[in-house]
Design a protein around this motif. Structure first.
Motif, short mmCIF file in Angstrom:
data_model
loop_
_atom_site.label_atom_id
_atom_site.label_comp_id
_atom_site.label_asym_id
_atom_site.label_seq_id
_atom_site.Cartn_x
_atom_site.Cartn_y
_atom_site.Cartn_z
N ASN A 24 60.15 36.92 45.00
CA ASN A 24 61.22 36.67 45.58
C ASN A 24 61.51 35.84 46.62
O ASN A 24 62.33 34.96 46.71
N PHE A 25 60.39 35.79 47.45
CA PHE A 25 60.68 34.96 48.59
C PHE A 25 60.53 33.63 48.47
O PHE A 25 61.22 32.66 48.82
N LEU A 26 59.60 33.08 47.51
CA LEU A 26 59.21 31.89 47.17
C LEU A 26 60.22 31.17 46.25
O LEU A 26 60.72 30.22 45.95
N VAL A 27 60.76 32.08 44.99
CA VAL A 27 61.21 31.71 43.90
C VAL A 27 62.91 31.79 44.20
O VAL A 27 63.41 30.84 43.64
N LEU A 28 63.26 32.71 44.54
CA LEU A 28 64.85 32.92 44.46
C LEU A 28 65.54 31.81 45.31
O LEU A 28 66.51 31.38 44.77
N PRO A 29 64.91 31.45 46.54
CA PRO A 29 65.48 30.23 47.09
C PRO A 29 65.78 29.13 46.28
O PRO A 29 66.85 28.34 46.26
N LYS A 30 64.54 28.65 45.59
CA LYS A 30 64.59 27.56 44.59
C LYS A 30 65.73 27.74 43.41
O LYS A 30 66.58 26.90 43.12
N ILE A 46 54.00 26.03 43.58
CA ILE A 46 53.73 27.43 43.60
C ILE A 46 52.50 27.69 43.04
O ILE A 46 51.84 28.43 43.43
N GLY A 47 51.95 26.67 41.99
CA GLY A 47 50.77 27.09 41.50
C GLY A 47 49.51 26.74 42.52
O GLY A 47 48.51 27.56 42.53
N THR A 48 49.77 25.70 43.24
CA THR A 48 48.76 25.50 44.43
C THR A 48 48.82 26.71 45.27
O THR A 48 47.71 27.13 45.94
N MET A 49 49.97 27.19 45.60
CA MET A 49 50.01 28.38 46.68
C MET A 49 48.96 29.42 45.87
O MET A 49 48.41 30.47 46.58
N ARG A 50 49.31 29.48 44.87
CA ARG A 50 48.49 30.70 43.91
C ARG A 50 46.89 30.66 44.07
O ARG A 50 46.22 31.37 44.44
N VAL A 51 46.54 29.23 43.66
CA VAL A 51 45.12 29.23 43.76
C VAL A 51 44.53 29.14 45.01
O VAL A 51 43.33 29.25 45.16
N THR A 52 45.23 28.73 45.93
CA THR A 52 44.84 29.03 47.56
C THR A 52 44.86 30.12 48.07
O THR A 52 44.97 30.21 49.24
N GLU A 53 45.24 31.07 47.25
CA GLU A 53 45.42 32.52 47.70
C GLU A 53 46.60 32.68 48.85
O GLU A 53 46.71 33.55 49.38
N GLN A 54 47.49 31.46 48.68
CA GLN A 54 48.69 31.80 49.72
C GLN A 54 49.66 32.77 49.18
O GLN A 54 50.21 33.77 50.06
N ILE A 55 49.74 33.03 47.99
CA ILE A 55 50.54 34.06 47.31
C ILE A 55 49.89 35.45 47.68
O ILE A 55 50.78 36.25 48.05
N PHE A 97 71.11 25.23 32.33
CA PHE A 97 69.75 24.19 32.19
C PHE A 97 69.11 24.30 33.53
O PHE A 97 67.85 24.48 33.73
N SER A 98 69.95 24.43 34.70
CA SER A 98 69.33 24.33 35.76
C SER A 98 68.40 25.74 36.20
O SER A 98 67.63 25.71 36.73
N PHE A 99 69.08 26.82 35.76
CA PHE A 99 68.25 28.04 35.88
C PHE A 99 66.90 27.93 35.01
O PHE A 99 65.99 28.38 35.33
N ILE A 100 67.06 27.30 33.58
CA ILE A 100 65.71 27.30 33.00
C ILE A 100 64.72 26.40 33.79
O ILE A 100 63.54 26.88 33.82
N ILE A 101 65.26 25.30 34.07
CA ILE A 101 64.27 24.35 34.77
C ILE A 101 63.67 25.17 36.00
O ILE A 101 62.24 25.38 35.98
N SER A 102 64.10 25.83 36.85
CA SER A 102 63.65 26.24 38.03
C SER A 102 62.91 27.58 37.70
O SER A 102 61.76 27.67 38.15
N SER A 103 63.35 28.48 36.86
CA SER A 103 62.89 29.91 36.57
C SER A 103 61.42 29.56 35.89
O SER A 103 60.49 30.34 36.17
N VAL A 104 61.59 28.84 34.92
CA VAL A 104 60.42 28.57 34.01
C VAL A 104 59.34 27.88 34.77
O VAL A 104 58.26 28.33 34.72
N ALA A 105 59.82 26.73 35.64
CA ALA A 105 58.62 26.20 36.33
C ALA A 105 57.86 27.00 37.18
O ALA A 105 56.74 27.02 37.46
#
Ligand SMILES: Nc1ncnc2c1ncn2[C@@H]1O[C@H](COP(=O)(O)OP(=O)(O)OP(=O)(O)O)[C@@H](O)[C@H]1O
Ligand SMILES: [Mg+2]
Lengths: 249, 260
Positions: free
Chosen positions: A132-138, A111-120, A199-207
């Motif tokens: 929502n589009f990127l994070v909720l499925p994860k 997601i960070g790469t998508m941010r710095v390459t302006e894909q977001i 824990f799974s929620f913490i891992i995916s949402s915090v990252a």
């Protein structure tokens, strides 16, 4: 200063979560992306989980047998201790700390790469709710697959101990399997599964949060992914204490 | 038509845009020019709502984006196409997938129709047969063209381009310029292009806004630019000997031609 900073970060995290948990723009895309994430984050982690579990299961069994040699301690204690360590801590907390390294850094850097390459920005400009589009499925995909990983972890850990009993003469197979079944408390299994979901929620949402708010370039993406792993590990440990107090007392 | 009125934007107390006003017309290629760091990208991102100015109005055919709520901005953005400085193609999708993406998200067309429309857009930017490649497998100029195809997939009314030909060779730059200019006239799009490429300025600049250190310094078209006595603009546009010679030549012949 540290306190106000962390409160501010927590506030931003909550605002971010509100954007993540909104209705998807298109359900069909959401489902197909979720399936894709299950495969990428979940199924692809199975080999790692299996390898680690077999070895740790074996090591716990050996350690227990070697360190507990007093004749006063009953014969079933080795299997029992292996089982309870795996059920109570290893298959959820420790497993999630390991997965925080694998899955968390993967999510944050992607997601960070998508941010710095302006894909977001490109998604936002199209009118897509990018969070929502990127994070909720994860988040959803990983949450659903977590119990499966825990299941694999428990089974293969026991298998690791079993192999020690089978292939070495440290402990006999019958003693080990008897111990595994002695004084079984079913709630421990549920307790492990419940913890792992948190824990799974913490891992995916915090990252995802750390990745989404990267500013700068490739260097910052690397930093964000490190920060994501460190923060989610600390949060997992904190949450472990809280949940243990709530669920086991 | 897009009107920008008295827009001021600052970061951490440092003002980047000072009271900028400008009008961008439909069916014309509107250029924003200025030195690196003058605030072109900030202005463009403010116009599309990726950044929020402290002051001012931004009117899309009368609709003020500053007064809109999230839903309204989302609806407006379905009329907007944007080309980013670094192309911003989705790495995980093929070229065709990238162009199909907005169609998948925002239309109820069947997969066949979507594929046809995406193929048509790719043909429009002269990219036949590259549909199955991934963005990392094609050249920078091709990426720019894929990004243009993606931006025009939904027939936008407004098209924004941030330095469409930075990092490209002069020939490819001219191709991209002409492509943007053709599309603009063909579909009557309000096109706004950020650039510091003088070939574009003198080639396709129908309405040029010059930004200098965050101030709007000058407005005009590519013919007027030869005759301006604005010092900052002259220094910027006719920075090297070649362009100065071109200027002398044009002024002595009184007809603007594209420098070759
Ligand atoms: N998000 C931001 N936070 C703080 N300052 C910023 C931010 N974005 C831009 N700036 C500052 O605004 C100024 C103008 O930047 P901008 O990107 O608009 O320049 P530009 O005209 O597009 O230059 P270039 O032609 O090199 O792309 C720069 O001094 C930059 O440091
Ligand atoms: Mg710029």
């Amino acid at each position: 200063m540290v306190l106000t900073n962390s409160i501010a970060t927590f506030g931003r995290y909550c605002m971010f979560m509100r954007r993540v948990f909104s209705v998807p723009d298109k359900w069909k895309t959401f489902f197909s992306r979720t399936v894709f994430e299950v495969a990428k984050l979940g199924v692809d982690s199975i080999p790692l989980v299996i390898v680690i579990s077999i070895f740790i299961g074996a090591v716990i069994t050996i350690q227990m047998q070697l360190n507990v040699t007093s004749p006063l301690i009953p014969a079933y204690s080795v299997g029992l201790a292996t089982r309870d360590i795996v059920l109570l801590e290893f298959s959820n907390s420790i497993l999630c700390l390991i997965l925080a390294g694998k899955v968390g850094s993967n999510i944050a850097s992607e997601i960070g790469t998508m941010r710095v390459t302006e894909q977001i920005d490109a998604l936002d400009i199209m009118g897509v709710n990018s969070a929502n589009f990127l994070v909720l499925p994860k988040v959803v995909g990983f949450l659903f697959f977590m119990p499966v990983l825990v299941g694999f972890c428990i089974a293969t850990s026991f298998l690791g101990g079993f192999m020690v009993a089978l292939f070495t003469d440290i402990i006999s197979v019958s003693r080990y399997t008897y111990g595994l079944q002695a004084m079984f408390n079913e709630w421990y299994v549920w307790y492990g599964f419940i913890k792992s979901l948190f824990f799974s929620f913490i891992i995916s949402s915090v990252a995802a949060f750390f990745g989404y708010y990267v500013r700068g370039g490739a260097l910052e993406v690397g930093k964000a992914s490190t920060n994501a792993v460190v923060s989610s590990s600390i949060l997992i440990l904190l949450m472990d204490v809280v949940l243990t107090k709530l669920l086991l007392q | 038509m897009i009107e920008v009125r008295n827009v001021t934007k600052s970061f951490d107390g440092k003002t980047i845009l000072h009271d900028v006003s400008a009008t961008f017309q439909s069916g014309k290629t509107n250029l924003i020019i200025g030195q690196s760091g003058s605030g072109k990208t900030v202005l463009l991102k403010s116009i599309v709502g990726l950044l929020r100015p402290e002051k001012g109005q931004i009117l899309y055919d009368g609709r003020d984006i500053m007064g809109m709520n999230g839903e309204q901005i989302k609806d407006l953005r379905k009329e907007i196409g944007m080309l980013f400085q670094g192309s911003a193609l989705f790495d995980s999708e093929t070229v065709l997938g990238n162009v199909m993406f907005p169609l998948n998200m925002f239309t109820d067309m069947s997969q066949g129709e979507i594929r046809d429309r995406a193929q048509f857009c790719l043909e429009r930017v002269n990219l036949n047969g590259a549909g199955d490649k991934y963005p990392s497998e094609i050249s920078g100029g091709m990426q720019k063209r894929v990004a243009i195809a993606r931006a025009i997939a939904l027939n936008p009314k407004y098209l924004f381009c941030d330095e469409p030909n930075s990092g490209l060779d002069p020939r490819t730059s001219i191709l991209i310029d002409e492509l943007l200019s053709d599309i603009t006239h063909e579909y009557n799009i309000t096109t706004v292009i950020n650039t510091h490429d003088m070939n574009s300025v003198l080639g396709i600049g129908e309405n040029i806004v010059f930004i200098n250190k965050g101030h709007r310094e000058w407005v005009g078209d590519m013919k007027e630019i030869y005759r301006t006595d604005n010092e900052a603009l002259n220094e910027f546009v006719f920075a090297n000997q070649l362009f100065q010679d071109v200027k002398k030549y044009v002024l002595s012949h009184e007809t603007a031609v594209r420098p070759q």
